[in-house]
Motif scaffolding. Structure first.
Motif, PDB file in Angstrom:
ATOM      1  N   THR A  75      81.640  51.114  13.226  1.00  0.00           N
ATOM      2  CA  THR A  75      81.469  49.663  13.139  1.00  0.00           C
ATOM      3  C   THR A  75      80.065  49.170  13.466  1.00  0.00           C
ATOM      4  O   THR A  75      79.824  47.965  13.503  1.00  0.00           O
ATOM      5  CB  THR A  75      82.464  48.969  14.090  1.00  0.00           C
ATOM      6  OG1 THR A  75      82.293  49.466  15.421  1.00  0.00           O
ATOM      7  CG2 THR A  75      83.898  49.226  13.646  1.00  0.00           C
ATOM      8  N   GLY A  76      79.129  50.079  13.723  1.00  0.00           N
ATOM      9  CA  GLY A  76      77.756  49.669  13.971  1.00  0.00           C
ATOM     10  C   GLY A  76      77.505  49.144  15.374  1.00  0.00           C
ATOM     11  O   GLY A  76      76.559  48.375  15.595  1.00  0.00           O
ATOM     12  N   ILE A  77      78.331  49.550  16.329  1.00  0.00           N
ATOM     13  CA  ILE A  77      78.180  49.124  17.718  1.00  0.00           C
ATOM     14  C   ILE A  77      77.628  50.279  18.551  1.00  0.00           C
ATOM     15  O   ILE A  77      77.951  51.436  18.316  1.00  0.00           O
ATOM     16  CB  ILE A  77      79.534  48.634  18.280  1.00  0.00           C
ATOM     17  CG1 ILE A  77      79.869  47.253  17.704  1.00  0.00           C
ATOM     18  CG2 ILE A  77      79.543  48.595  19.803  1.00  0.00           C
ATOM     19  CD1 ILE A  77      81.206  46.699  18.133  1.00  0.00           C
ATOM     20  N   ARG A  78      76.789  49.944  19.509  1.00  0.00           N
ATOM     21  CA  ARG A  78      76.279  50.928  20.460  1.00  0.00           C
ATOM     22  C   ARG A  78      77.019  50.780  21.785  1.00  0.00           C
ATOM     23  O   ARG A  78      77.584  49.730  22.072  1.00  0.00           O
ATOM     24  CB  ARG A  78      74.766  50.769  20.644  1.00  0.00           C
ATOM     25  CG  ARG A  78      73.987  51.043  19.374  1.00  0.00           C
ATOM     26  CD  ARG A  78      72.496  50.783  19.542  1.00  0.00           C
ATOM     27  NE  ARG A  78      71.805  50.914  18.282  1.00  0.00           N
ATOM     28  CZ  ARG A  78      71.314  52.055  17.794  1.00  0.00           C
ATOM     29  NH1 ARG A  78      71.422  53.166  18.516  1.00  0.00           N
ATOM     30  NH2 ARG A  78      70.697  52.097  16.632  1.00  0.00           N
ATOM     31  N   LEU A  79      76.970  51.838  22.605  1.00  0.00           N
ATOM     32  CA  LEU A  79      77.786  51.895  23.812  1.00  0.00           C
ATOM     33  C   LEU A  79      76.950  52.091  25.071  1.00  0.00           C
ATOM     34  O   LEU A  79      75.944  52.807  25.058  1.00  0.00           O
ATOM     35  CB  LEU A  79      78.780  53.049  23.713  1.00  0.00           C
ATOM     36  CG  LEU A  79      79.779  52.996  22.555  1.00  0.00           C
ATOM     37  CD1 LEU A  79      80.526  54.330  22.449  1.00  0.00           C
ATOM     38  CD2 LEU A  79      80.767  51.844  22.734  1.00  0.00           C
ATOM     39  N   ILE A  80      77.413  51.460  26.154  1.00  0.00           N
ATOM     40  CA  ILE A  80      76.901  51.752  27.487  1.00  0.00           C
ATOM     41  C   ILE A  80      78.077  52.251  28.320  1.00  0.00           C
ATOM     42  O   ILE A  80      78.858  51.455  28.855  1.00  0.00           O
ATOM     43  CB  ILE A  80      76.259  50.525  28.152  1.00  0.00           C
ATOM     44  CG1 ILE A  80      75.077  50.011  27.309  1.00  0.00           C
ATOM     45  CG2 ILE A  80      75.784  50.874  29.568  1.00  0.00           C
ATOM     46  CD1 ILE A  80      74.405  48.769  27.896  1.00  0.00           C
ATOM     47  N   PRO A  81      78.263  53.573  28.416  1.00  0.00           N
ATOM     48  CA  PRO A  81      79.320  54.103  29.284  1.00  0.00           C
ATOM     49  C   PRO A  81      78.877  54.008  30.748  1.00  0.00           C
ATOM     50  O   PRO A  81      77.730  54.299  31.084  1.00  0.00           O
ATOM     51  CB  PRO A  81      79.450  55.561  28.844  1.00  0.00           C
ATOM     52  CG  PRO A  81      78.639  55.683  27.579  1.00  0.00           C
ATOM     53  CD  PRO A  81      77.589  54.629  27.662  1.00  0.00           C
ATOM     54  N   VAL A  82      79.804  53.610  31.606  1.00  0.00           N
ATOM     55  CA  VAL A  82      79.562  53.506  33.046  1.00  0.00           C
ATOM     56  C   VAL A  82      80.327  54.629  33.726  1.00  0.00           C
ATOM     57  O   VAL A  82      81.488  54.890  33.400  1.00  0.00           O
ATOM     58  CB  VAL A  82      80.003  52.131  33.579  1.00  0.00           C
ATOM     59  CG1 VAL A  82      79.561  51.960  35.024  1.00  0.00           C
ATOM     60  CG2 VAL A  82      79.425  51.011  32.718  1.00  0.00           C
ATOM     61  N   LEU A  83      79.692  55.299  34.710  1.00  0.00           N
ATOM     62  CA  LEU A  83      80.217  56.579  35.176  1.00  0.00           C
ATOM     63  C   LEU A  83      80.914  56.552  36.532  1.00  0.00           C
ATOM     64  O   LEU A  83      81.494  57.562  36.934  1.00  0.00           O
ATOM     65  CB  LEU A  83      79.073  57.613  35.200  1.00  0.00           C
ATOM     66  CG  LEU A  83      78.367  57.785  33.836  1.00  0.00           C
ATOM     67  CD1 LEU A  83      77.289  58.840  33.937  1.00  0.00           C
ATOM     68  CD2 LEU A  83      79.362  58.120  32.736  1.00  0.00           C
TER      69      LEU A  83
END
Length: 352
Positions: A88-96
């Motif tokens: 879908t053209g979205i970028r991610l910021i995973p939090v750990l």
């Protein structure tokens, strides 16, 4: 994704963004932090596509704690988030990991500042915590190496709302050495992605004012993060702590040297150290149509003030499929805040 001074770049072009938190995006049959609002895996791509196409979203921030991956042994739930973002053209910021102690491996409601007798950020992160299979530090190495070549990951956020009153033997916030150690570890196993600590930067202990400067003025931290919540600021002020004319206070002022400095000081510090600033959360409660209209206008003013002050990204709390606590922004409500994010997204990206 790279950074150039105070901005992010993609293929050499500036990248600013608007997005949402969807913290339980990686929920599965094995673990969900809030089952009442869990999105079925088969529906996740539809929600991401709607957010992108109708709400101007280009970045989603979500939890990727050990609870979601069986301590780094099963990344399938995070993989589904990655797949939805890629489609879908979205970028991610995973939090750990979670500073307040929710949705993670410790006792619910016990913050990391309290964990291990208040020593988690100085020692405890190097050993398994609570029900964790491995230490936080080892988990960070495992997940960042696993996704080191995944382009939809924009950046790694080490902790959601890292904060603590603990100081080291030099009188510094213990977050300074913690962030330096773990961010350096991430860059050693994953040279392809940006890294930040993850702080409120709005008066919260250990990561505000002088502490904010000490934490983020480290080479391995690529950008800074702040949260805008009334607990340490104001729902109704566009930029809590700004001067009467809206300008930012001086970094050297008594206000900004304080370790309880308001969010406006974090913007000023980010400008001084020449790093991008992301507003990782802005949350305002709304329980009816009138409240949602008020919230939309307040967030619009806050986001505009943030971008005017140099923000590189702005993430709203929280996209939901149903109202649970007043802070959800629900698609079926035709919430006016989605129109606000769509307009802001077009504005900051330069698209019509």
């Amino acid at each position: 994704m790279e950074r150039d001074g105070r901005q992010f770049t993609v293929d050499g072009k500036p990248f600013r963004f608007v997005g949402f938190n969807l913290y339980d995006a990686a929920a599965s049959d094995r673990y969900s932090c809030r089952p009442a609002s869990r999105i079925p895996p088969e529906d996740l791509e539809d929600h991401f596509r709607w957010l992108h196409d109708h709400a101007g979203v280009t970045v989603v921030r979500f939890w990727a704690y050990q609870t979601y991956t069986d301590g780094g042994r099963d990344f399938s739930a995070v993989d589904r988030v990655v797949d939805a973002a890629r489609a879908t053209g979205i970028r991610l910021i995973p939090v750990l990991e979670d500073g307040p102690g929710d949705c993670s491996t410790g006792e619910p409601g016990v913050s990391l500042a309290e964990a291990d007798g208040g020593t988690w950020f100085s020692q405890g992160y190097r050993k398994p915590y609570g029900s964790a299979r491995i230490s936080y530090r080892d988990y960070v190495a495992a997940i960042t190496e696993h996704y080191r070549d995944e382009p939809v990951v924009m950046a790694w956020m080490l902790v959601n709302e890292a904060e603590t009153p603990a100081r080291d033997d030099q009188g510094r916030s213990v977050l300074v050495s913690f962030a330096g150690d773990v961010a350096g570890l991430v860059h050693s196993v994953d040279p392809n992605h940006l890294v930040t600590l993850g702080t409120q930067g709005n008066g919260a202990p250990g990561g505000s004012g002088a502490d904010f400067l000490a934490v983020y003025n480290q080479t391995d931290l690529d950008f800074v993060e702040v949260h805008d919540w009334a607990r340490y600021g104001s729902d109704t002020e566009a930029m809590p702590g700004a001067e009467a004319d809206g300008s930012l206070p001086a970094v050297g002022s008594q206000t900004c040297r304080s370790t309880t400095a308001p969010i406006a000081c974090s913007f000023a510090i980010a400008a001084q150290i020449q790093k991008p600033l992301v507003v990782g959360e802005v949350g305002i409660s709304a329980t009816d149509a009138a409240g949602r209209g008020r919230r939309a206008e307040l967030v619009r003013a806050k986001a505009q003030a943030a971008f005017d002050a140099g923000a590189a990204g702005y993430l709203v709390w929280h996209y939901g499929t149903g109202a649970t606590d007043g802070y959800d922004v629900v698609r079926s409500d035709d919430d006016l805040l989605f129109d606000v994010t769509r307009r802001l997204g077009s504005q900051v990206s330069g698209t019509p």
